[in-house]
Design a protein around this motif. Structure first.
Motif, PDB file in Angstrom:
ATOM      1  N   TYR A 188       4.273  71.047  64.959  1.00 46.92           N
ATOM      2  CA  TYR A 188       3.614  69.938  64.358  1.00 46.92           C
ATOM      3  C   TYR A 188       3.067  68.924  65.395  1.00 46.92           C
ATOM      4  CZ  TYR A 188       3.592  65.420  61.598  1.00 46.92           C
ATOM      5  OH  TYR A 188       3.372  64.257  61.220  1.00 46.92           O
ATOM      6  N   GLN A 240      13.702  56.971  68.083  1.00 49.01           N
ATOM      7  CA  GLN A 240      12.689  57.225  67.207  1.00 49.01           C
ATOM      8  C   GLN A 240      12.128  55.965  66.652  1.00 49.01           C
ATOM      9  OE1 GLN A 240      10.907  60.038  67.121  1.00 49.01           O
ATOM     10  NE2 GLN A 240      11.396  60.522  64.960  1.00 49.01           N
ATOM     11  N   TYR A 291      13.038  67.383  62.428  1.00 45.50           N
ATOM     12  CA  TYR A 291      12.074  66.489  62.748  1.00 45.50           C
ATOM     13  C   TYR A 291      12.378  65.127  62.055  1.00 45.50           C
ATOM     14  CZ  TYR A 291       7.743  64.069  63.386  1.00 45.50           C
ATOM     15  OH  TYR A 291       6.925  63.091  63.562  1.00 45.50           O
ATOM     16  N   THR A 334      15.553  63.733  64.292  1.00 44.92           N
ATOM     17  CA  THR A 334      15.375  63.506  65.772  1.00 44.92           C
ATOM     18  C   THR A 334      14.093  63.506  66.188  1.00 44.92           C
ATOM     19  OG1 THR A 334      15.406  65.377  66.628  1.00 44.92           O
ATOM     20  CG2 THR A 334      17.434  64.600  66.039  1.00 44.92           C
ATOM     21  N   GLY A 335      13.063  63.838  65.304  1.00 45.30           N
ATOM     22  CA  GLY A 335      11.602  63.819  65.833  1.00 45.30           C
ATOM     23  C   GLY A 335      11.277  64.750  67.309  1.00 45.30           C
TER      24      GLY A 335
END
Lengths: 270, 475
Positions: free
Chosen positions: A230, B283, A211, A214-215
């Motif tokens: 999440y 992001q 996460y 790269t989320g």
């Protein structure tokens, strides 16, 4: 203790998983009962299936294949190296393991950045955005780099227990490197291989570090299950639905663990 | 047989636990005394905000640390009360800050006085995390002299269900920024004001001929979060003649022609090489778009006055690496045009979307009266002026606006030209839990190459699932 810290939270997750319960809004103050709908919705959700698929690839590629193989290769190679090479290599590999995730991810972002990233400078590849164009590969490589230390240490210890005399005999009768590995080394370390695979599979399955890198993006292409939970439960505020997915994850973990434990037990019986 | 019996015992056990646990989930009722600890001699208060010294919104954090806290403590000391105020800063994305706030409030914690986005008010109030000021502090709230300085449109940001939940802290507006130097090179006027979306596209095409720059940046995608919705989609939707939620019919926009028009506009930009599709998936895309704009690598950027004040301000000590010393000469600004002249909501030629923050008292505070005093102090004329630190910003107070806005060309532009035509987002929980993410996903779908029809259909399905088929306007 187990009851307080493990069983109760697990049951609590089951319970919340039955509610329409969110972080904010009306269903935060007055949750309503939904029965098993959260669970059936999850199984039908294409994003959940996507996350499950990605997680399986992630575990297989980065842990079962990547970390084990590379860890073993390093351990095997280092057996015959001199003390200095060995400690240098081991320190470097260990460093990747013990540094805090946030620090490491920061370095990786600098490495992969499309604007003047280190990797682009090394490969002269212009402004390739590695994490965006190859998100799954990025987290797989990252996780191999990050976690190989454990396999390496475990296999180093295991290999030390392989009697040198047996290896010597094998060599004398003309066994090739691969044959030595298969017929002499592997039977000795089979238990270690299983234990190692079990542990790193479960760790990787539940790993949240991708996460930070790269989320889960772009467009859900690196959204493994923990990241998905999440995003759903905290970012999207759907606590009930998130709990339902968490429980499904817990069950998958249990199944994987039971599978390995059975393998281990069979080995002991044999 | 024995196995089944044991299994059913487990199931019964689970059910019993579930039943016992019901009622443990959900907001706690607190009917605590409003006057609790009102006469305490030793008081501690915590101010929470998504700003941090040296980082995000640094000027806000510096103001709290260097002005609010020492002045307020001294003021209380003079009254014989020992107040200790601490600042709980944060430099996270707004979504993360919101999440952290919601989690703290949920378990009865959180700062005593905190700032939050006005758009979260509805869902926090519905969840019971915040309460109307009258209930937290008492009816004495009404006698604050500051209320008369706050316009009713700005007050909307702190109002939910007709009740006052906090003191608003200013407002903002969305416009188009453009780089005059790039415009000159591309043969475009320095006094650019597009009258339609086609004008924006035409400028983009002219800018595209310049090497190494991104012609247009209209936020899109899920990684940009609420910025996609507020800076991009919603102003465009207003320009296509619709608001996302119609107060009168109580319906949300489904795959209507207006929504499809907006998505087609995104498609024109991002598949026509007029925008950078990869940036929308990054992001840190929004920060990168700021950096690129400040380096003169972006032609047109849709943003709020926040960009002008806190990102590209000329002062390096405030705006760090994105500061633009030549901002006033280089950066031009224009109103966001409707799709075609007169096609905007209410027949407007130009449109915008506004928002704004609030200061709110935590209902769980030990010292509601002192927290209210602190909040009044923070929103006093002297404090608001000091907080601007010489720069301008559209504040909640008319008396302050009258003094400061004339010094800044952009902000007086927003105050006089944008605020009269602007619209606000719907303050409903379903907006920020579902609608906005569905919008972000729809723009992302278009940016990553899906057809407008497909993206609009997926969007409609998501919205319909959340609000029901009766609350949605289709085709």
């Amino acid at each position: 203790m187990t009851g307080v810290f493990l069983v109760f939270p697990a049951l609590w997750t089951v319970y919340i998983g039955l509610l329409r319960y969110s972080l904010t809004g009306v269903s935060a103050s007055a949750p309503t009962f939904r029965g098993i709908h959260n669970y059936t919705d999850a199984l039908r959700d294409p994003l959940f299936r996507n996350a499950l698929k990605l997680t399986i690839f992630f575990v297989l590629l980065s842990a079962v294949i990547g970390q084990s193989m590379l860890g073993f290769a390093i351990a095997w190679r280092m057996r015959r190296s001199n003390a200095i090479t060995r400690s240098v290599v081991q320190t470097l590999v260990l460093l990747a393991w013990i540094l805090p995730s946030t620090v490491v991810v920061f370095l990786w972002q600098a490495l992969l950045s499309r604007n003047d990233g280190t990797l682009n400078a090394l490969l002269r590849s212009g402004s390739t955005d590695w994490a965006l164009s190859h998100p799954l590969a990025t987290i797989v490589v990252f996780n191999i780099w990050r976690g190989t230390a454990f396999s390496m240490l475990l296999f180093s210890a295991a290999l030390a227990a392989v009697p040198n005399s047996q290896l010597e005999t094998a060599r004398l009768v003309g066994a090739s490197g691969l044959q030595q590995l298969r017929d002499v080394v592997f039977p000795h370390i089979r238990g270690h291989v299983l234990t190692n695979t079990l542990l790193i599979s479960l760790w990787t399955f539940n790993d949240f570090t991708p996460y930070l890198l790269t989320g889960g993006g772009p467009n859900h292409r690196s959204e493994t299950l923990p990241v998905y939970v999440y995003n759903v439960a905290l970012k999207g505020g759907q606590l009930g639905f998130g709990s339902a997915i968490s429980l499904i994850m817990l069950l998958i973990n249990l199944v994987v663990a039971l599978f390995y434990l059975r393998l281990l037990r069979e080995r002991r019986r044999a | 047989m024995r196995v089944t019996r044991r299994a059913s015992a487990y199931v019964i056990g689970l059910v019993v636990i579930s039943v016992v646990a019901t009622g443990c989930v959900g907001a706690k009722k607190n009917n605590a005394d409003k006057k609790r600890n009102a006469t305490a001699k030793n008081v501690t208060l915590v101010i929470g905000s998504n700003s941090i010294k040296g980082g995000k919104n640094t000027e806000g954090a510096v103001h709290t640390l260097d002005y609010t806290i020492p002045k307020f403590e001294a003021m209380e000391k003079a009254k014989g009360v020992n107040v200790k105020v601490t600042f709980q800063g944060s430099g996270a994305d707004d979504e993360i800050y919101k999440q952290r706030l919601a989690l703290s409030l949920k378990v009865g914690g959180g700062p005593d006085v905190f700032s939050m986005d006005g758009i979260w008010l509805g869902e926090f109030a519905q969840a019971g995390y915040i309460k109307p000021l009258d209930q937290v502090v008492g009816s004495s709230v009404g006698s604050w002299d500051g209320w008369s300085q706050i316009s009713s449109s700005i007050m909307q940001n702190a109002t939910f269900g007709g009740q006052r939940y906090g003191i608003p802290s200013g407002t903002d507006g969305r416009i188009l920024y453009f780089n005059k130097k790039l415009f000159a090179k591309a043969g475009l006027p320095a006094t650019w004001q597009p009258k339609s979306w086609a004008d924006i596209i035409a400028a983009g095409k002219a800018l595209k001929k310049l090497p190494g720059i991104t012609p247009l940046q209209i936020d899109a995608g899920t990684a940009m979060g609420e910025a996609t919705t507020t800076q991009g989609f919603l102003p465009l939707l207003a320009g296509a003649g619709q608001l996302i939620y119609d107060d009168k019919t109580k319906k949300w926009q489904g795959a209507t022609p207006a929504v499809k028009n907006v998505l087609s506009f995104y498609q024109q930009i991002y598949s026509g090489g007029l925008g950078d599709p990869k940036l929308q998936e990054d992001q840190n895309g929004r920060d990168q778009s700021f950096a690129a704009f400040s380096q003169g690598k972006v032609g047109v950027l849709a943003e709020s006055d926040y960009l002008w004040r806190s990102v590209i301000c000329p002062d390096k000590s405030k705006c760090n690496t994105t500061a633009m010393p030549d901002r006033n000469q280089t950066v031009g600004f224009a109103l966001i045009p409707a799709m075609k002249p007169g096609s905007g909501v209410a027949g407007q030629n130009f449109v915008s979307i506004s928002g704004g923050g609030d200061e709110v008292i935590n209902p769980n505070t030990k010292y509601p009266q002192q927290a209210w005093e602190l909040m009044q102090f923070m929103a006093s004329k002297a404090s608001v002026i000091a907080g601007l630190a010489g720069t301008a910003q559209i504040t909640e107070r008319s008396d302050v606006n009258a003094e400061v806005l004339k010094n800044d060309p952009l902000l007086s532009f927003i105050n006089t030209k944008v605020l009269p035509i602007t619209r606000f987002r719907p303050g409903l929980a379903v907006y920020s839990t579902t609608i906005t993410t569905a919008i972000q996903q729809a723009t992302l779908d278009v940016v990553t190459g899906k057809s407008v029809g497909q993206a609009a259909q997926t969007y409609q399905q998501t919205v319909e699932k959340a609000v029901g088929a009766n609350a949605i306007q289709t085709g």
